[in-house]
Design a protein around this motif. Structure first.
Motif, PDB file in Angstrom:
ATOM      1  N   LEU A  30     -12.729   3.514  11.203  1.00  0.00           N
ATOM      2  CA  LEU A  30     -11.406   4.033  10.862  1.00  0.00           C
ATOM      3  C   LEU A  30     -11.530   5.136   9.815  1.00  0.00           C
ATOM      4  N   SER A  53      -9.966   5.939   7.136  1.00  0.00           N
ATOM      5  CA  SER A  53      -9.797   5.590   5.723  1.00  0.00           C
ATOM      6  C   SER A  53     -10.814   4.578   5.214  1.00  0.00           C
ATOM      7  N   ALA A  55      -1.361   2.813   3.576  1.00  0.00           N
ATOM      8  CA  ALA A  55      -1.633   3.388   4.893  1.00  0.00           C
ATOM      9  C   ALA A  55      -2.886   2.777   5.506  1.00  0.00           C
ATOM     10  N   ALA A  56      -3.910   2.546   4.675  1.00  0.00           N
ATOM     11  CA  ALA A  56      -5.147   1.957   5.185  1.00  0.00           C
ATOM     12  C   ALA A  56      -4.903   0.528   5.652  1.00  0.00           C
ATOM     13  N   ARG A  57      -4.110  -0.206   4.914  1.00  0.00           N
ATOM     14  CA  ARG A  57      -3.822  -1.590   5.323  1.00  0.00           C
ATOM     15  C   ARG A  57      -3.065  -1.612   6.644  1.00  0.00           C
ATOM     16  N   ALA A  58      -2.133  -0.699   6.827  1.00  0.00           N
ATOM     17  CA  ALA A  58      -1.399  -0.633   8.091  1.00  0.00           C
ATOM     18  C   ALA A  58      -2.345  -0.308   9.250  1.00  0.00           C
ATOM     19  N   ALA A  59      -3.287   0.604   9.021  1.00  0.00           N
ATOM     20  CA  ALA A  59      -4.236   0.967  10.072  1.00  0.00           C
ATOM     21  C   ALA A  59      -5.151  -0.198  10.410  1.00  0.00           C
ATOM     22  N   VAL A  60      -5.604  -0.911   9.388  1.00  0.00           N
ATOM     23  CA  VAL A  60      -6.474  -2.062   9.626  1.00  0.00           C
ATOM     24  C   VAL A  60      -5.713  -3.170  10.346  1.00  0.00           C
ATOM     25  N   ALA A  83      -3.217  -2.857  12.400  1.00  0.00           N
ATOM     26  CA  ALA A  83      -3.063  -2.463  13.799  1.00  0.00           C
ATOM     27  C   ALA A  83      -4.369  -2.625  14.572  1.00  0.00           C
ATOM     28  N   ALA A  84      -5.487  -2.318  13.921  1.00  0.00           N
ATOM     29  CA  ALA A  84      -6.783  -2.399  14.602  1.00  0.00           C
ATOM     30  C   ALA A  84      -7.224  -3.846  14.826  1.00  0.00           C
TER      31      ALA A  84
END
Length: 424
Positions: A132, A134, A260-265, A267-268
């Motif tokens: 990812l 971030s 933002a990084a937590r949201a991306a993680v 989702a992943a």
């Protein structure tokens, strides 16, 4: 008990705890006079002659007062001990995570009480999260069981390179980078218990039956997250059957936004069973959350014991009133009102209840200290006595003393003055 705590011997501490409890019960009558005098002083000052009589009645028969308060004291002591141990567990978990965890995010499947459970996910998840934009480092941590030097031990396994970026293990000897398929890292406490040092060869039996020898390559001081034994993932995976990571620790790139990084993680990881994704503060709270659940169950059982003890206080007061029937009649003849009789009995009950509660709080705090100090494990490395909860126990002791005295007080106030004076 002090010797057991100082020597970190739980057996000696347990023997001392039993001795201390027996000593409190046996020496209770001796402690009644000074304790009741101190506890009854404000009642005597504020409630006048009724308060003074209540204090004197509690002092009149120290054996009976101590015996009445002892059941309540034991119940409160056990509740206090578990409260102190629970607070110490939470403080130890918080301190352990705070000093060890350097990752920005933790991904795990919660088990009982919110902490990381046995369920896990494929090691590929850590590799995917590491790609990812971030994320700087994503280190998977798996767990398992082996026989080390003939003893069953729970171990953690990880890639030594990335794990050093997300955890501060406090390596005191050797090097974490030297851990490979033929070696492992061990906590300082476990190494001292087993008399291991850097270079020691330790026989190991894996879950698949394979045997070998592993060399101690590193000794570390902070086993709060990994436990006492850390293997290299490359050495553990061939023997683990289906290797699973119990958690993934993530270090973000400099300048990456946490939200933002937590949201991306999040989702992943949705396809991996929607595990929890928490920052450091949230994970610290989760690590100690299971203690509250256990304490809640303990408090329910101990509440029943305390209720039974308070019934004993009420029964003893009722017997005392029966013995003092003539005295109560004479007090009424001398001008004591029914309300003053009720107040005198209730305050006597409060003195007895507070004496038992205070003794239980003191004894329970001491027992909790001994248990914490005698433990050699990191899970109980910090002693903590929550002052608000201990004060609450004292307040509840006074309140329940009033409740326990209601029925005996009513009975005393309803005595017929003439019949009471004429009684033998």
């Amino acid at each position: 008990m002090i010797a057991g705590a100082a020597g970190r011997s739980q057996g000696a501490a347990l023997a001392g705890a039993v001795g201390a409890l027996a000593g409190f019960v046996v020496l209770g009558p001796i402690a009644v006079r000074p304790a009741a005098a101190v506890l009854g002083a404000p009642i005597a000052a504020l409630r006048g002659i009724g308060g003074r009589l209540a204090r004197d009645n509690a002092l009149r028969n120290p054996r009976r007062t101590a015996a009445t308060a002892s059941a309540l004291m034991v119940g409160v002591a056990v509740a206090t001990m578990f409260t102190v141990i629970g607070a110490s567990l939470k403080a130890s978990a918080t301190q352990g995570v705070q000093r060890t965890l350097t990752a920005d995010l933790v991904v795990y499947q919660p088990g009982y009480g919110g902490s990381a459970g046995l369920a896990g996910f494929s090691p590929r998840l850590a590799a995917n999260l590491g790609r990812l934009p971030s994320v700087g480092v994503a280190a998977g941590l798996s767990r398992g069981s082996v026989l080390l030097d003939g003893q069953a031990q729970t171990i953690a396994a990880a890639d030594p390179g990335p794990i050093g970026s997300v955890l501060n293990l406090g390596v005191s000897a050797g090097s974490l980078g030297a851990v490979d398929a033929g070696s492992f890292a061990v906590s300082a406490q476990a190494a001292a218990d087993q008399h291991w040092r850097i270079g020691t060869e330790v026989p190991v039996v894996y879950p698949d039956g394979s045997r070998g020898d592993l060399r101690v390559a590193a000794i570390f001081d902070h086993p709060d997250i990994t436990g006492d034994y850390l293997f290299a993932a490359a050495g553990w995976a061939p023997h683990a059957g289906q290797p699973l990571d119990s958690m993934v620790l993530i270090k973000l790139k400099p300048g990456a936004g946490l939200g933002a990084a937590r949201a991306a993680v999040t989702a992943a990881t949705a396809a991996a069973g929607q595990p929890r994704v928490q920052d450091q503060a949230q994970y610290r709270a989760s690590a100690s959350g299971g203690v509250n659940t256990v304490l809640g169950l303990v408090y329910v059982m101990l509440a029943l014991a305390i209720v039974i003890a308070l019934m004993g206080v009420a029964n003893t007061l009722s017997l005392s009133i029966h013995e003092r029937t003539r005295e109560l009649g004479l007090l009424r003849a001398l001008g004591q009102t029914r309300a003053q009789v009720r107040g005198m009995i209730r305050w006597e009950s409060v003195i007895i209840a507070v004496f038992g509660t205070a003794g239980g709080v003191i004894l329970g705090t001491f027992l909790g200290w001994a248990v914490v100090r005698s433990s050699s494990r990191a899970a109980l490395g910090v002693f903590a006595a929550p002052p608000l909860q201990l004060v609450l126990f004292l307040v509840l002791g006074a309140v329940t003393g009033i409740v326990a005295g209601i029925r005996p007080a009513r009975r005393a106030a309803r005595l017929n003055m003439i019949s009471a004076i004429a009684s033998a």
